[in-house]
Motif scaffolding. Structure first.
Motif, PDB file in Angstrom:
ATOM      1  N   LEU A 190       0.824  -1.206   0.000  1.00 31.44           N
ATOM      2  CA  LEU A 190       0.000   0.000   0.000  1.00 31.44           C
ATOM      3  C   LEU A 190       0.863   1.262   0.000  1.00 31.44           C
ATOM      4  O   LEU A 190       0.452   2.290  -0.519  1.00 31.44           O
ATOM      5  CB  LEU A 190      -0.938   0.016   1.205  1.00 31.44           C
ATOM      6  CG  LEU A 190      -2.065  -1.001   1.176  1.00 31.44           C
ATOM      7  CD1 LEU A 190      -2.814  -0.970   2.496  1.00 31.44           C
ATOM      8  CD2 LEU A 190      -3.004  -0.746   0.024  1.00 31.44           C
ATOM      9  N   GLY A 191       2.013   1.184   0.606  1.00 25.64           N
ATOM     10  CA  GLY A 191       2.935   2.314   0.621  1.00 25.64           C
ATOM     11  C   GLY A 191       2.687   3.248   1.787  1.00 25.64           C
ATOM     12  O   GLY A 191       1.710   3.126   2.522  1.00 25.64           O
ATOM     13  N   PRO A 192       3.584   4.191   1.957  1.00 27.08           N
ATOM     14  CA  PRO A 192       3.484   5.106   3.094  1.00 27.08           C
ATOM     15  C   PRO A 192       2.326   6.095   2.964  1.00 27.08           C
ATOM     16  O   PRO A 192       1.912   6.696   3.946  1.00 27.08           O
ATOM     17  CB  PRO A 192       4.819   5.835   3.109  1.00 27.08           C
ATOM     18  CG  PRO A 192       5.330   5.723   1.718  1.00 27.08           C
ATOM     19  CD  PRO A 192       4.774   4.434   1.182  1.00 27.08           C
ATOM     20  N   GLN A 193       1.786   6.291   1.772  1.00 27.15           N
ATOM     21  CA  GLN A 193       0.704   7.256   1.584  1.00 27.15           C
ATOM     22  C   GLN A 193      -0.599   6.808   2.215  1.00 27.15           C
ATOM     23  O   GLN A 193      -1.523   7.615   2.360  1.00 27.15           O
ATOM     24  CB  GLN A 193       0.496   7.524   0.078  1.00 27.15           C
ATOM     25  CG  GLN A 193       1.666   8.236  -0.564  1.00 27.15           C
ATOM     26  CD  GLN A 193       1.950   9.578   0.103  1.00 27.15           C
ATOM     27  OE1 GLN A 193       1.034  10.316   0.425  1.00 27.15           O
ATOM     28  NE2 GLN A 193       3.216   9.865   0.320  1.00 27.15           N
ATOM     29  N   VAL A 194      -0.700   5.568   2.583  1.00 25.82           N
ATOM     30  CA  VAL A 194      -1.939   5.094   3.210  1.00 25.82           C
ATOM     31  C   VAL A 194      -2.172   5.776   4.554  1.00 25.82           C
ATOM     32  O   VAL A 194      -3.306   5.923   5.007  1.00 25.82           O
ATOM     33  CB  VAL A 194      -1.937   3.550   3.354  1.00 25.82           C
ATOM     34  CG1 VAL A 194      -1.022   3.106   4.469  1.00 25.82           C
ATOM     35  CG2 VAL A 194      -3.340   3.030   3.567  1.00 25.82           C
ATOM     36  N   ASN A 209      -1.376   9.010   5.102  1.00 27.12           N
ATOM     37  CA  ASN A 209      -1.605  10.427   4.841  1.00 27.12           C
ATOM     38  C   ASN A 209      -2.941  10.648   4.148  1.00 27.12           C
ATOM     39  O   ASN A 209      -3.026  11.291   3.117  1.00 27.12           O
ATOM     40  CB  ASN A 209      -0.477  10.999   3.967  1.00 27.12           C
ATOM     41  CG  ASN A 209       0.809  11.126   4.717  1.00 27.12           C
ATOM     42  OD1 ASN A 209       0.807  11.223   5.923  1.00 27.12           O
ATOM     43  ND2 ASN A 209       1.906  11.128   3.994  1.00 27.12           N
ATOM     44  N   ARG A 210      -3.994  10.140   4.703  1.00 30.74           N
ATOM     45  CA  ARG A 210      -5.302  10.339   4.095  1.00 30.74           C
ATOM     46  C   ARG A 210      -6.137  11.249   4.982  1.00 30.74           C
ATOM     47  O   ARG A 210      -5.979  11.268   6.202  1.00 30.74           O
ATOM     48  CB  ARG A 210      -6.008   9.010   3.877  1.00 30.74           C
ATOM     49  CG  ARG A 210      -6.253   8.233   5.124  1.00 30.74           C
ATOM     50  CD  ARG A 210      -6.833   6.856   4.790  1.00 30.74           C
ATOM     51  NE  ARG A 210      -6.919   6.073   5.992  1.00 30.74           N
ATOM     52  CZ  ARG A 210      -8.020   5.949   6.722  1.00 30.74           C
ATOM     53  NH1 ARG A 210      -9.120   6.527   6.354  1.00 30.74           N
ATOM     54  NH2 ARG A 210      -8.013   5.228   7.814  1.00 30.74           N
ATOM     55  N   PRO A 211      -6.996  12.032   4.390  1.00 33.89           N
ATOM     56  CA  PRO A 211      -7.855  12.922   5.214  1.00 33.89           C
ATOM     57  C   PRO A 211      -8.874  12.101   6.003  1.00 33.89           C
ATOM     58  O   PRO A 211      -9.384  11.094   5.530  1.00 33.89           O
ATOM     59  CB  PRO A 211      -8.552  13.817   4.195  1.00 33.89           C
ATOM     60  CG  PRO A 211      -8.457  13.078   2.901  1.00 33.89           C
ATOM     61  CD  PRO A 211      -7.234  12.198   2.977  1.00 33.89           C
ATOM     62  N   ILE A 212      -9.147  12.587   7.179  1.00 34.38           N
ATOM     63  CA  ILE A 212     -10.106  11.882   8.035  1.00 34.38           C
ATOM     64  C   ILE A 212     -11.467  12.511   7.920  1.00 34.38           C
ATOM     65  O   ILE A 212     -11.690  13.617   7.746  1.00 34.38           O
ATOM     66  CB  ILE A 212      -9.625  11.884   9.514  1.00 34.38           C
ATOM     67  CG1 ILE A 212      -8.348  11.116   9.589  1.00 34.38           C
ATOM     68  CG2 ILE A 212     -10.677  11.299  10.415  1.00 34.38           C
ATOM     69  CD1 ILE A 212      -7.739  11.051  10.977  1.00 34.38           C
TER      70      ILE A 212
END
Length: 57
Positions: free
Chosen positions: A48-52, A54-57
């Motif tokens: 999935l990578g590190p961006q998983v 950094n998602r808006p809540i």
């Protein structure tokens, strides 16, 4: 005319050696299962990578 006590179809009691071997085998199976679950979890997060995170809540 059986030398086993109890009704037919009941398992015989385990000897201490058999009980010890069964416990060691169960612990080994649990350790392998835990290792597989951990590997699948880590590989999934890596894919999935590190961006998983950094998602808006």
């Amino acid at each position: 005319m059986s030398d086993r006590p109890g009704p037919p179809g009941t398992p015989r009691p385990l000897t201490p050696e058999e009980s010890h071997r069964r416990r060691k085998r169960s612990i080994a199976i649990a350790a392998v299962l835990f290792a597989l679950v951990t590997i699948f979890y880590v590989l999934t997060i890596a894919k999935l990578g590190p961006q998983v995170l950094n998602r808006p809540i």
